[in-house]
Design a protein around this motif. Structure first.
Motif, PDB file in Angstrom:
ATOM      1  N   GLU A   1     -43.923  19.184  -8.408  1.00 34.13           N
ATOM      2  CA  GLU A   1     -44.228  17.957  -8.673  1.00 34.13           C
ATOM      3  C   GLU A   1     -43.033  17.459  -9.053  1.00 34.13           C
ATOM      4  O   GLU A   1     -41.923  15.938  -9.297  1.00 34.13           O
ATOM      5  CB  GLU A   1     -45.071  17.513  -9.555  1.00 34.13           C
ATOM      6  CG  GLU A   1     -46.353  17.563  -8.432  1.00 34.13           C
ATOM      7  CD  GLU A   1     -48.087  17.484  -8.976  1.00 34.13           C
ATOM      8  OE1 GLU A   1     -48.910  17.860  -8.191  1.00 34.13           O
ATOM      9  OE2 GLU A   1     -47.969  18.102 -10.108  1.00 34.13           O
TER      10      GLU A   1
ATOM     11  N   ASP B   1     -40.450  13.768  -9.531  1.00 39.04           N
ATOM     12  CA  ASP B   1     -39.929  12.651 -10.663  1.00 39.04           C
ATOM     13  C   ASP B   1     -40.268  13.791 -12.044  1.00 39.04           C
ATOM     14  O   ASP B   1     -41.186  14.166 -11.814  1.00 39.04           O
ATOM     15  CB  ASP B   1     -41.571  11.744 -10.110  1.00 39.04           C
ATOM     16  CG  ASP B   1     -40.703  11.055 -10.683  1.00 39.04           C
ATOM     17  OD1 ASP B   1     -40.114  11.212 -11.999  1.00 39.04           O
ATOM     18  OD2 ASP B   1     -41.433  10.136 -11.187  1.00 39.04           O
TER      19      ASP B   1
ATOM     20  N   LEU C   1     -42.904  12.318 -14.939  1.00 43.09           N
ATOM     21  CA  LEU C   1     -44.377  12.144 -14.026  1.00 43.09           C
ATOM     22  C   LEU C   1     -44.826  13.032 -15.912  1.00 43.09           C
ATOM     23  O   LEU C   1     -44.699  13.905 -16.212  1.00 43.09           O
ATOM     24  CB  LEU C   1     -44.692  13.247 -12.636  1.00 43.09           C
ATOM     25  CG  LEU C   1     -44.952  12.848 -12.149  1.00 43.09           C
ATOM     26  CD1 LEU C   1     -44.607  13.710 -11.036  1.00 43.09           C
ATOM     27  CD2 LEU C   1     -44.911  11.796 -11.301  1.00 43.09           C
TER      28      LEU C   1
ATOM     29  N   ASP D   1     -52.729   7.911 -13.199  1.00 43.58           N
ATOM     30  CA  ASP D   1     -51.672   8.588 -12.894  1.00 43.58           C
ATOM     31  C   ASP D   1     -51.919  10.159 -11.839  1.00 43.58           C
ATOM     32  O   ASP D   1     -51.759  10.695 -12.327  1.00 43.58           O
ATOM     33  CB  ASP D   1     -51.016   8.786 -14.054  1.00 43.58           C
ATOM     34  CG  ASP D   1     -50.910   7.818 -14.823  1.00 43.58           C
ATOM     35  OD1 ASP D   1     -50.323   6.730 -14.917  1.00 43.58           O
ATOM     36  OD2 ASP D   1     -51.183   8.127 -16.613  1.00 43.58           O
TER      37      ASP D   1
ATOM     38  N   ILE E   1     -51.527  12.277  -8.880  1.00 41.90           N
ATOM     39  CA  ILE E   1     -50.587  12.205  -8.220  1.00 41.90           C
ATOM     40  C   ILE E   1     -50.388  13.066  -6.616  1.00 41.90           C
ATOM     41  O   ILE E   1     -50.722  14.102  -6.768  1.00 41.90           O
ATOM     42  CB  ILE E   1     -49.038  13.615  -8.951  1.00 41.90           C
ATOM     43  CG1 ILE E   1     -49.238  13.390 -10.521  1.00 41.90           C
ATOM     44  CG2 ILE E   1     -48.092  14.328  -8.853  1.00 41.90           C
ATOM     45  CD1 ILE E   1     -48.627  14.138 -11.705  1.00 41.90           C
TER      46      ILE E   1
ATOM     47  N   GLN F   1     -48.212  13.171  -2.709  1.00 49.08           N
ATOM     48  CA  GLN F   1     -46.996  13.528  -2.055  1.00 49.08           C
ATOM     49  C   GLN F   1     -46.428  11.706  -1.410  1.00 49.08           C
ATOM     50  O   GLN F   1     -48.023  11.667  -0.253  1.00 49.08           O
ATOM     51  CB  GLN F   1     -46.517  13.863  -0.634  1.00 49.08           C
ATOM     52  CG  GLN F   1     -46.161  14.959  -1.796  1.00 49.08           C
ATOM     53  CD  GLN F   1     -45.679  16.000  -0.782  1.00 49.08           C
ATOM     54  OE1 GLN F   1     -46.804  16.625  -0.384  1.00 49.08           O
ATOM     55  NE2 GLN F   1     -44.287  16.864  -0.478  1.00 49.08           N
ATOM     56  N   ASN F   2     -45.796  11.423  -1.397  1.00 46.43           N
ATOM     57  CA  ASN F   2     -45.999   9.583  -1.393  1.00 46.43           C
ATOM     58  C   ASN F   2     -44.780   9.387   0.212  1.00 46.43           C
ATOM     59  O   ASN F   2     -43.606   9.267   0.069  1.00 46.43           O
ATOM     60  CB  ASN F   2     -45.706   8.173  -1.856  1.00 46.43           C
ATOM     61  CG  ASN F   2     -46.195   7.159  -1.654  1.00 46.43           C
ATOM     62  OD1 ASN F   2     -46.819   6.903  -0.007  1.00 46.43           O
ATOM     63  ND2 ASN F   2     -45.606   6.241  -2.000  1.00 46.43           N
TER      64      ASN F   2
ATOM     65  N   THR G   1     -42.518   7.274   1.487  1.00 47.19           N
ATOM     66  CA  THR G   1     -41.925   6.430   1.352  1.00 47.19           C
ATOM     67  C   THR G   1     -40.784   5.863   2.356  1.00 47.19           C
ATOM     68  O   THR G   1     -40.513   3.766   2.339  1.00 47.19           O
ATOM     69  CB  THR G   1     -40.262   6.869   0.183  1.00 47.19           C
ATOM     70  OG1 THR G   1     -39.376   7.279   1.642  1.00 47.19           O
ATOM     71  CG2 THR G   1     -40.870   7.488  -0.996  1.00 47.19           C
TER      72      THR G   1
ATOM     73  N   ALA H   1     -42.105  11.345  -1.699  1.00 49.71           N
ATOM     74  CA  ALA H   1     -41.436  11.661  -3.232  1.00 49.71           C
ATOM     75  C   ALA H   1     -42.757  12.207  -4.116  1.00 49.71           C
ATOM     76  O   ALA H   1     -44.417  10.873  -3.400  1.00 49.71           O
ATOM     77  CB  ALA H   1     -41.240  10.076  -3.393  1.00 49.71           C
TER      78      ALA H   1
ATOM     79  N   GLN I   1     -45.448  10.878  -6.614  1.00 57.37           N
ATOM     80  CA  GLN I   1     -45.457   9.826  -7.513  1.00 57.37           C
ATOM     81  C   GLN I   1     -46.705   9.546  -8.113  1.00 57.37           C
ATOM     82  O   GLN I   1     -47.873  10.774  -7.778  1.00 57.37           O
ATOM     83  CB  GLN I   1     -45.576   7.832  -6.704  1.00 57.37           C
ATOM     84  CG  GLN I   1     -43.677   8.507  -5.833  1.00 57.37           C
ATOM     85  CD  GLN I   1     -43.908   6.767  -4.749  1.00 57.37           C
ATOM     86  OE1 GLN I   1     -44.920   6.431  -4.681  1.00 57.37           O
ATOM     87  NE2 GLN I   1     -42.623   6.730  -4.175  1.00 57.37           N
TER      88      GLN I   1
ATOM     89  N   THR J   1     -50.091   7.380  -9.308  1.00 55.71           N
ATOM     90  CA  THR J   1     -51.135   5.976  -9.565  1.00 55.71           C
ATOM     91  C   THR J   1     -52.332   6.606  -9.640  1.00 55.71           C
ATOM     92  O   THR J   1     -52.939   7.699  -9.967  1.00 55.71           O
ATOM     93  CB  THR J   1     -51.219   5.731  -7.943  1.00 55.71           C
ATOM     94  OG1 THR J   1     -51.780   4.142  -7.495  1.00 55.71           O
ATOM     95  CG2 THR J   1     -51.823   7.189  -6.446  1.00 55.71           C
TER      96      THR J   1
END
Length: 717
Positions: free
Chosen positions: A498, A515, A518, A550, A552, A554-555, A557, A568, A570, A572
């Motif tokens: 991640e 990222d 994170l 938060d 985590i 895989q988004n 894009t 990515a 990310q 949320t």
């Protein structure tokens, strides 16, 4: 398919009819009018407990129930249990998903120690566990962080294989032989194992298992209707583009139908070990190996055009060092050597009465072969150890403290090395206390965990601190009824994938982008369970709810890199909630003959609350109704599962159709139910339906197996 009145009736029936909790066997007392679920000991917890004493939702499968469920992979073996689904990356690869959570949030364990493989790194990497070796499997649904670390925030699957004997076998010797043939892919599977006392105190164990199967057979096209329709629209746009530019170019591969190529599988596994067994405990070790080679379906490295049908610049591939053209067939060659140590000592150690130790080391490697040549090699050299000290019981107070240390040295070398070499170390200390008085049982626990991730290649070195807490209450209401309430706050540190991923991962068809900024994700939640454990009707109903800060994931894009969609990692805020129903009804018993009606249902909803979107790859509503007949000479079972369509999809996800799955089997005991020989025949997907799991990255490229009938025998001695 459309949800007809018949399907609706089946669905409602699956929710309302009761089933045996956790597929547990029902005790049979000849001539008895009443029945109850057998008392099953939970081995995943530090102290001796029955399953009815655990507030957390738990399923335990063993003996005949495990034999009915057992198949090629761990995920497929457990898929029919409530709240459990599977990643399914073809017939060789499938990892369990619990309540919609998978990957690094679910720990897969062997006797309390991790499988020490690369299965949580990517969905195309097999779990280094052969289900044929399992004597018992325990599934903890919901956070198992306190006992097994921050990577178990979604739950844990603990496999007990008996490779380190803890007790002397009856009469000093016991063993098993198993063989079966499956019609789908001409599957051949055989296993053998035994445990023998070589002295009064020394036990020796050995086992060997082999599996060979051909390509997957399916009822229709490999690609789903939704994907084929999307490709038809794309091809139409491409043709219009060619017309505009004066081109008439042939493109597209011939569609696979009836068989999915490159899905064959070969696997060998085995172990040998010794144990010293004394009056006050045991200490043993084992050496095991796991060796498999399997094809990766759905690989299409021909990225000759983008979504608009324009040709890609050939320099783009040269810049990235890739030439995807013509590299469609990819095999994985996986090897693991593992060393395990286990012991338990009973004695007076101040306030403690028992010490349990567990240690495992494994050297894991798998190579992705492209056209017979090594493209990328993944290695994972890891070890894990834990010590648990169990307290003496004072009044109704019981408890344990423990220490756990884990290290992983991971590397990926080659043209698809999407994550750099990295090292992860985790240190954890935990305490678990229970108190029982009258009808009440209380439990509280805490864990402090430190995690360090470093990568010399990127000069990356970060540390994380996580604190997890839980509290639970069980109220026994009489007549076998009880209510359990479990609340928790957990923290999970991001993993290396991640944080550090940055490259093409063709197995998933994505360019994975991490990222490094994170931070820990925090979960706050609860579950409530109403259960009945005695009488002809047994089972449970569970409701769970978890808020994530938060979270985590895989988004997708909508952008591309190296001709692949960018996924990515990310963070949320997210919310998971759902319901599980599991019940059983002994409808008839006459001496040693009985008939049970069974039913389960589960449903989970997962949302990205920051953006008001559905999260990807969440399993849809599923319900199962079945029956089990047992007698001295013949056992038989039948199950019909309905899985609803999943139309709550994330951006860039396609809707997955609903389906029925019918399974049935019969076992003959020519020498009686407790005799050594058991002959069986069983069929799966007897309706030969097109089954696609929404939780799978390959759901639109590779369906589940079509009709499969197996014939085999088991011999115990």
């Amino acid at each position: 398919m459309q949800l007809t009145a018949v399907r609706l009736a089946t669905l409602l029936g699956g929710i309302s009819l009761p089933v045996v909790a956790s597929h547990a066997a029902i005790s049979q007392n000849e001539g008895a009018e009443d029945t109850h679920v057998e008392e099953i000991i939970v081995s995943s917890r530090p102290f001796q407990e029955q399953s009815t004493d655990v507030a957390q939702a738990i399923s335990i499968v063993a003996d005949e129930a495990l034999d009915r469920l057992r198949t090629r992979t761990l995920g497929e073996t457990l898929d029919s249990l409530p709240g459990i689904s599977q990643t399914y990356f073809g017939p060789a690869v499938s990892r369990p998903i619990i309540r919609g959570l998978g990957g690094d949030r679910i720990r897969v364990l062997i006797g309390g120690i991790g499988s020490i493989d690369a299965s949580s790194t990517s969905v195309d990497h097999a779990v280094a566990i052969d289900p044929e070796t399992a004597d018992k499997i325990e599934i903890l649904r919901g956070p198992a962080t306190l006992l097994f670390g921050n990577n178990a925030v979604g739950g844990a699957v603990n496999v007990f294989d008996g490779r380190i004997p803890s007790t002397a076998p009856e009469d000093g010797f016991e063993g098993r032989l198993h063989a079966h043939y499956g019609t789908n892919g001409d599957e051949l599977n055989g296993s053998a194992g035994f445990t023998a006392m070589v002295t009064d105190t020394i036990a020796f164990h050995a086992d060997f298992n082999a599996l060979d199967r051909g390509d997957l057979e399916i009822p229709g096209f490999a690609e789903s209707d939704a994907l084929r329709a999307l490709e038809d629209d794309h091809d139409h746009d491409h043709d219009d583009h060619d017309d505009d530019h004066g081109h008439d170019e042939e493109h597209g591969d011939e569609e696979m139908e009836g068989t999915v190529e490159n899905t064959d599988l070969r696997r060998l596994s085995g172990a040998g070990g010794f144990s010293w067994i004394g009056e006050n405990g045991f200490l043993g070790f084992s050496v095991s190996f796991f060796d498999t080679e399997y094809g990766l379906p759905g690989h299409d490295h021909d990225h000759g055009h983008d979504e608009e049908g324009e040709d890609h610049d050939d320099d783009h591939d040269e810049d990235h060092g890739h030439d995807h053209e013509g590299e469609e067939e990819v095999m994985i060659d996986l090897e693991q050597i593992r060393f395990d140590l286990m012991g338990e000592f009973r004695g007076d150690f101040g306030i403690f009465e028992k010490t349990k130790i567990r240690f495992g080391y494994a050297d894991y490697e798998h190579s992705e072969l492209e056209g017979g040549e090594i493209g990328t090699t993944f290695t994972n050299e890891g070890w894990e150890g834990r010590i648990e000290m169990v307290q003496k019981t004072y009044g109704g107070l019981n408890g344990a403290i423990g220490v756990q240390v884990r290290n992983r040295d991971f590397s990926a070398l080659g043209e698809e090395a999407f994550v750099p070499p990295n090292d992860t170390t985790q240190y954890g200390v935990f305490a678990l206390e229970t108190y029982e008085t009258g009808m009440w049982r209380f439990e509280a626990g805490a864990r402090l965990e430190l995690q360090d991730i470093s990568s010399d290649e990127l000069a990356f070195d970060e540390s994380y601190t996580g604190i997890s807490l839980s509290a639970a209450t069980i109220a026994r209401l009489g007549n076998g009824w009880q209510v359990a309430v479990n609340g928790y706050r957990t923290e999970r540190a991001p993993n290396a994938e991640e944080l550090l991923s940055n490259g093409p991962h063709l197995a998933t068809g994505l360019f994975e982008l991490g990222d490094p900024t994170l931070e820990e994700e925090t979960a706050l939640g609860f579950d409530i369970r109403l259960a009945k454990t005695e009488g002809p009707v047994t089972g449970s109903v569970s409701f769970f709810y978890t808020d994530y800060e938060d979270f985590i994931f895989q988004n997708l894009t909508g952008e591309e890199d190296d001709d692949l969609p960018i996924a990515a990692f990310q963070a949320t805020d997210a919310r998971f909630w759902g319901v599980e129903v599991e019940m059983g009804w002994r409808t008839w018993q006459d001496g040693d003959r009985s008939f049970d009606v069974t039913a389960t249902a589960d449903w989970v909803r997962a949302e990205d609350t920051d953006n008001d979107l559905d999260l990807p790859r969440i399993p849809p509503l599923s319900a199962t109704v079945g029956g089990i007949f047992q007698s001295r000479l013949i056992d038989a079972h039948v199950e019909l599962t309905y899985t609803d369509e999943q139309d709550r999809v994330a951006p860039f996800e396609l809707i997955t159709d609903d389906f029925f799955a019918l399974a049935a089997g019969i076992t003959v005991h020519p020498m009686g139910p407790n005799g050594p020989l058991h002959l069986f025949a069983e069929g799966r997907n007897l309706l030969d339906e097109e089954i696609r799991f929404h939780t799978s990255f390959l759901k639109d490229q590779v369906p589940a197996p079509g009709l499969d009938v197996r014939f085999g025998a088991r011999y115990t001695f």
